[in-house]
Structure formats: structure tokens, C-alpha cells
Motif scaffolding. Structure first.
Motif, PDB file in Angstrom:
ATOM      1  N   ASP A  75       0.833  -1.195   0.000  1.00 30.23           N
ATOM      2  CA  ASP A  75       0.000   0.000   0.000  1.00 30.23           C
ATOM      3  C   ASP A  75       0.867   1.243   0.000  1.00 30.23           C
ATOM      4  O   ASP A  75       2.091   1.171   0.039  1.00 30.23           O
ATOM      5  CB  ASP A  75      -1.064  -0.018   1.102  1.00 30.23           C
ATOM      6  CG  ASP A  75      -0.556   0.421   2.449  1.00 30.23           C
ATOM      7  OD1 ASP A  75       0.664   0.512   2.608  1.00 30.23           O
ATOM      8  OD2 ASP A  75      -1.382   0.670   3.339  1.00 30.23           O
ATOM      9  N   ARG A  90      -6.902  -7.496  11.369  1.00 31.18           N
ATOM     10  CA  ARG A  90      -8.048  -7.353  10.449  1.00 31.18           C
ATOM     11  C   ARG A  90      -7.516  -7.248   9.028  1.00 31.18           C
ATOM     12  O   ARG A  90      -6.313  -7.123   8.813  1.00 31.18           O
ATOM     13  CB  ARG A  90      -8.770  -6.060  10.805  1.00 31.18           C
ATOM     14  CG  ARG A  90      -7.721  -4.947  10.846  1.00 31.18           C
ATOM     15  CD  ARG A  90      -8.234  -3.577  10.991  1.00 31.18           C
ATOM     16  NE  ARG A  90      -7.122  -2.649  11.148  1.00 31.18           N
ATOM     17  CZ  ARG A  90      -6.401  -2.148  10.170  1.00 31.18           C
ATOM     18  NH1 ARG A  90      -6.662  -2.444   8.906  1.00 31.18           N
ATOM     19  NH2 ARG A  90      -5.395  -1.336  10.409  1.00 31.18           N
ATOM     20  N   ASP A 132      -6.928  -1.943   4.579  1.00 32.61           N
ATOM     21  CA  ASP A 132      -7.672  -1.127   3.637  1.00 32.61           C
ATOM     22  C   ASP A 132      -6.734  -0.035   3.157  1.00 32.61           C
ATOM     23  O   ASP A 132      -6.214   0.707   3.986  1.00 32.61           O
ATOM     24  CB  ASP A 132      -8.887  -0.497   4.354  1.00 32.61           C
ATOM     25  CG  ASP A 132      -9.909   0.030   3.374  1.00 32.61           C
ATOM     26  OD1 ASP A 132      -9.682  -0.102   2.158  1.00 32.61           O
ATOM     27  OD2 ASP A 132     -10.926   0.579   3.822  1.00 32.61           O
ATOM     28  N   GLU A 148      -5.631  -2.534   0.864  1.00 28.28           N
ATOM     29  CA  GLU A 148      -5.097  -3.786   0.300  1.00 28.28           C
ATOM     30  C   GLU A 148      -6.188  -4.809  -0.042  1.00 28.28           C
ATOM     31  O   GLU A 148      -6.067  -5.572  -1.010  1.00 28.28           O
ATOM     32  CB  GLU A 148      -4.123  -4.455   1.284  1.00 28.28           C
ATOM     33  CG  GLU A 148      -2.838  -3.700   1.542  1.00 28.28           C
ATOM     34  CD  GLU A 148      -2.963  -2.799   2.750  1.00 28.28           C
ATOM     35  OE1 GLU A 148      -4.056  -2.233   2.994  1.00 28.28           O
ATOM     36  OE2 GLU A 148      -1.960  -2.661   3.463  1.00 28.28           O
TER      37      GLU A 148
HETATM   38  N1  GLY Z   1      -3.556   0.077   4.719  1.00 33.92           N
HETATM   39  C1  GLY Z   1      -3.126  -0.036   6.033  1.00 33.92           C
HETATM   40  C2  GLY Z   1      -4.098  -0.553   6.987  1.00 33.92           C
HETATM   41  O1  GLY Z   1      -5.141  -1.085   6.648  1.00 33.92           O
HETATM   42  O2  GLY Z   1      -3.848  -0.454   8.168  1.00 33.92           O
END
Ligand code: GLY
Ligand code: AMP
Length: 423
Positions: free
Chosen positions: A212, A287, A290, A292
Motif C-alpha cells: 500500500d 483485520r 484497507d 489492500e
Molecule cells: N492500509 C493499512 C491498513 O489497513 O492499516
């Protein structure tokens, strides 16, 4: 089967989309959801960490399975609460999730179990931390101990910057309680990669790699954000490194949590730095990442519902993970001002033009419906994910699909996936 997804970001839209593809045809619910998720699921306006109201809603709707997206829900003990009432839920318990929600807990666990990570010190008092900084070579990295929406980390090049960061966290309390304790750690140089694995507490199934882009501006300039784009696979993550990461990071981590009597079920996300002396863990999330998850879900061929159930039931060893070999690239569009202050409620146009393009998925993050219009409702507004024969083709398509999308103040990075093209 009725599934309730907790959360309302791009990650949850991607999870909802993937679950909607399941041959088992589940009926989807989401709390709180967003304008994009609303086309796949019945959305209920309940906060992701409002556990009592979520419990009541799940009971009323006869939900069979709950899938948790964000860390705030895990930190609020959502998994414990649902499990206590005999309900099926995907995710780690509050104690197991401390691997993400307390950086000092995570670092101390790593030290005890010899899991490679940056060297560090933990401080509860500003003056102790400041004295330590005075005698420590820079750059250093200062992290709020608790969760701060991906923004609680400062990479400080000079003593001036590091003192400023300390004051902001420990005196001005810009992250509230999360910054009362800080971790100060060694700066690591190298290439970053995100590796996610499913685990049922015994078996570990490592997903395809992703990378990311945390900084807000091109060329990794500006402050950290929740993530401005991602691509999968990450070519730097070779099979050789994958084997090492499984052996040196994931196996000892799952083992350590079991030994600490915090057995872990769900997704374990390791943010790694590939340094000259091997992979080292920068952060762990309890978790899906996001953004990704957006390219990962587009590439995943196996039924996500089967994977989730196998994780809950301790049967992960019986399922195979299959992937589309085509790379996927996700570009995130953010509100003007993000990661600082931004306006909400601005109309978004051009979504259908993007969605119509073959190989393109638009996953919503901070969006809401106002009448028949879609408006902005958060910092990260949406992600455009495209697949292609190569990373370059996927990236070009993602940017072509982003072009027609408009809202006042829209900004996105123009160099997502650049590093993958170099290799
Ligand atoms: N993209 C990094 C996270 O979800 O923490
Ligand atoms: P984290 O939330 O801990 O992953 O940190 C956010 C970002 O800060 C990471 O993706 C890295 O780019 C950077 N970072 C965190 N820890 C370090 C470190 N020890 N050395 C260098 N960069 C770091």
C-alpha cells in the motif's frame, strides 16, 4: 444464509462484493455500510463499535454469521460479545486483537518470542521520552500506543521533529488516550510490503502479497494516511522471502498468542520492512487492510465464505486458496484536505462511467446516499481497482477509470504501483 458485515469502508465494500459472488448466495447486511455497499446489502445505521445495538440488530434479523472489518469493533470486544451469546463471528477476541490495538503489547510479545522487529522503548511520561530522544541518533519513529486510524506514526528526521511529535501526542493529546503511551523505535530502511494471513489458531494460510501507499502525496511525500492506494502482488515479495516470513513471523506469532492464552482466529496482517538483514515487522493489524483488501478480493478465486467458515471452525487446513494471476491496482480518491480537515456532502459524479469499464471495480469508502445522489462522507471517498495482464496495464486502466469521477476537492496519487513497474 444471512451475513452481517461490520464497517463501512472500501474494505467492507470489497468483502461484501466478494461474499455476494459466493455460490451459496448469502443475504447480506451491513452496519453502517455506505452508498456502494447499499447496492449489495441492507445497511443499518449503527456504528461499528456500538456492540449492544449490533447484537440486538443481529438477533432481530436472525443473522447466521458476522464478519468484522475495522479494529475499533475488535477493540470494543465485539467478537467476545457475540461469541458469549453463541453467535458465529469472524475475527479475534479483544485480547487477541491487542496485537494491533496496543503497540507496546505487540512489541513486548515480539521481543519475548524473538520475532524480527525494530528495536524500541516504551514511554508513559513525556519527560522520560524527551530525555531518551536527546541521546538517541535520528531518524527515529514515534508511535502512539493505541489505535489512531493509521495516522499515529511519525517518522522523525531531526530532534526538533521528534520532540514536536512527542508534545503533540503526550501533551496536546491529538490522538486522545491512544497517545498517552508511546513507542519510540529504530528507523528501518527498505521496501515495505503487506502480508495478510488467515489463521484458525493452528493452520496459517498466507494470502497473496500487496503493497500500500501510506503517504498522502506522490513520491511518498506528506503525512501518513489510512492508505492512498495498493497493488497486488508485490513483486519484491519473492517465494524465498515468503518462506522466511512464514517461518520467522507468522508461525511464531500464532504460536506466541496461543502460549499467551490469547488464541487467534481471523486475519493477521503484518506490515513488513524488507531490510538488508531480512524482513522485519513494522506493525500488525488484527483485520483486513484497507485498501489492500480491494485488490486482494478482486484477485481471490476461492469462495470467501468458505474461507471464513473454515477459519471459525478450525478447518483451514482443508481449504485451498486460489488466485487470479493477473495483477490488480487500486487508486484511492480522497476528500480535499485529507488526512486533515475536509468537507463532506459533496456530490460525486461519473461513477457509472468508471463502473462500466471491463476489469474495473469501484469500491466506496466514505460515501453516502442523498436522495438519488451519491455524496462524499469521509476522508477516503472511494477506490478504483483494475486488473490487467501486467501491473502497468492494471495501473493504466485504474487511472483511465478514475478520470471521469469528479467531486469538489478530489485528489489522488498519480504514482500508485510505480514501484512494481521498476522490478
Ligand atoms: N492500509 C493499512 C491498513 O489497513 O492499516
Ligand atoms: P505503522 O502504522 O506502524 O505501519 O506505520 C506507518 C508507516 O510508518 C509504515 O508503513 C512505514 O512507512 C512507517 N514506519 C513505521 N515504523 C517504521 C520504522 N521502524 N522504520 C521506518 N518506517 C517506519
Amino acid at each position: 444464509m444471512k451475513i452481517l458485515i461490520i464497517g463501512g469502508g472500501g474494505r467492507e465494500h470489497a468483502l461484501a462484493w466478494k461474499l455476494s459472488q459466493s455460490p451459496r448466495n448469502p443475504q447480506l447486511f451491513c452496519a453502517p455500510g455506505n452508498a456502494g455497499i447499499a447496492s449489495l446489502a441492507t445497511c443499518a445505521d449503527i456504528g461499528a463499535d456500538n456492540v449492544p445495538v449490533l447484537l440486538e440488530y443481529a438477533r432481530k434479523q436472525n443473522i447466521d454469521l458476522v464478519v468484522v472489518g475495522p479494529e475499533a469493533a475488535l477493540a470494543a470486544g465485539i467478537v467476545d460479545a457475540f461469541q458469549d451469546r453463541g453467535m458465529r463471528i469472524f475475527g479475534p477476541t479483544r485480547e487477541a486483537a491487542e496485537i494491533e490495538t496496543s503497540k507496546s503489547y505487540c512489541k513486548n510479545l515480539f521481543r519475548k518470542h524473538n520475532i524480527p522487529t525494530a528495536s524500541y522503548r516504551v514511554f508513559d511520561r513525556l519527560d522520560d521520552a524527551a530525555r531518551y530522544l536527546d541521546r538517541t541518533p535520528h531518524p527515529v519513529v514515534i508511535k502512539a500506543d493505541g489505535i489512531a486510524a493509521g495516522k499515529g506514526v511519525f517518522v522523525c528526521r531531526t530532534p526538533h521533529d521528534s520532540h514536536e511529535a512527542l508534545v503533540q501526542m503526550m501533551k496536546d493529546r491529538i490522538f486522545g488516550k491512544a497517545g498517552e503511551r508511546v513507542v519510540i523505535e529504530e528507523f528501518l530502511a527498505g521496501e515495505e510490503v503487506s502480508v495478510l494471513a488467515l489463521t484458525d489458531g493452528q493452520t496459517i494460510a498466507i494470502l497473496e502479497s500487496a503493497q500500500d501507499h501510506k503517504r498522502v502525496f506522490d513520491a511518498d511525500e506528506g503525512p501518513n494516511t489510512g492508505g492512498m492506494g495498493a497493488y497486488s502482488p508485490a513483486p519484491v515479495f519473492t517465494d524465498e522471502i515468503a518462506t522466511r516470513v512464514a517461518r520467522e513471523v507468522f508461525v511464531p506469532m500464532v504460536h506466541a498468542l496461543r502460549e499467551e492464552r490469547r488464541p487467534y482466529k481471523g486475519i493477521l496482517y503484518a506490515g513488513l520492512m524488507l531490510t538488508r538483514s531480512g524482513p522485519k515487522v513494522l506493525e500488525v493489524n488484527a483485520r483486513f487492510g484497507d485498501p489492500e483488501t480491494q485488490p486482494l478480493m478482486v484477485r481471490l478465486k476461492t469462495d470467501l465464505l468458505d474461507l471464513i467458515e473454515a477459519t471459525i471452525d478450525g478447518k483451514l487446513s482443508k481449504v485451498d486458496l486460489e488466485w487470479d494471476p493477473s495483477p490488480a491496482v487500486c487508486v484511492v480518491a480522497a476528500s480535499g484536505g485529507y488526512p486533515g480537515e475536509y468537507k463532506k456532502g459533496l456530490e460525486i459524479t461519473g461513477l457509472e462511467d468508471a463502473e462500466r469499464m471491463p476489469g474495473v471495480h469501484v469500491f466506496h469508502s466514505g460515501t453516502a446516499l442523498r436522495g438519488d445522489k451519491v455524496v462524499t462522507a469521509g476522508g477516503r471517498v472511494l477506490g478504483v481497482t483494475a486488473t490487467g495482464a501486467t501491473h502497468a496495464a492494471a495501473r493504466d486502466l485504474a487511472y483511465r477509470a478514475m478520470a471521469p469521477i469528479q467531486f469538489e476537492g478530489i485528489h489522488y496519487r498519480r504514482d500508485i504501483g510505480q514501484r512494481a513497474l521498476r522490478s
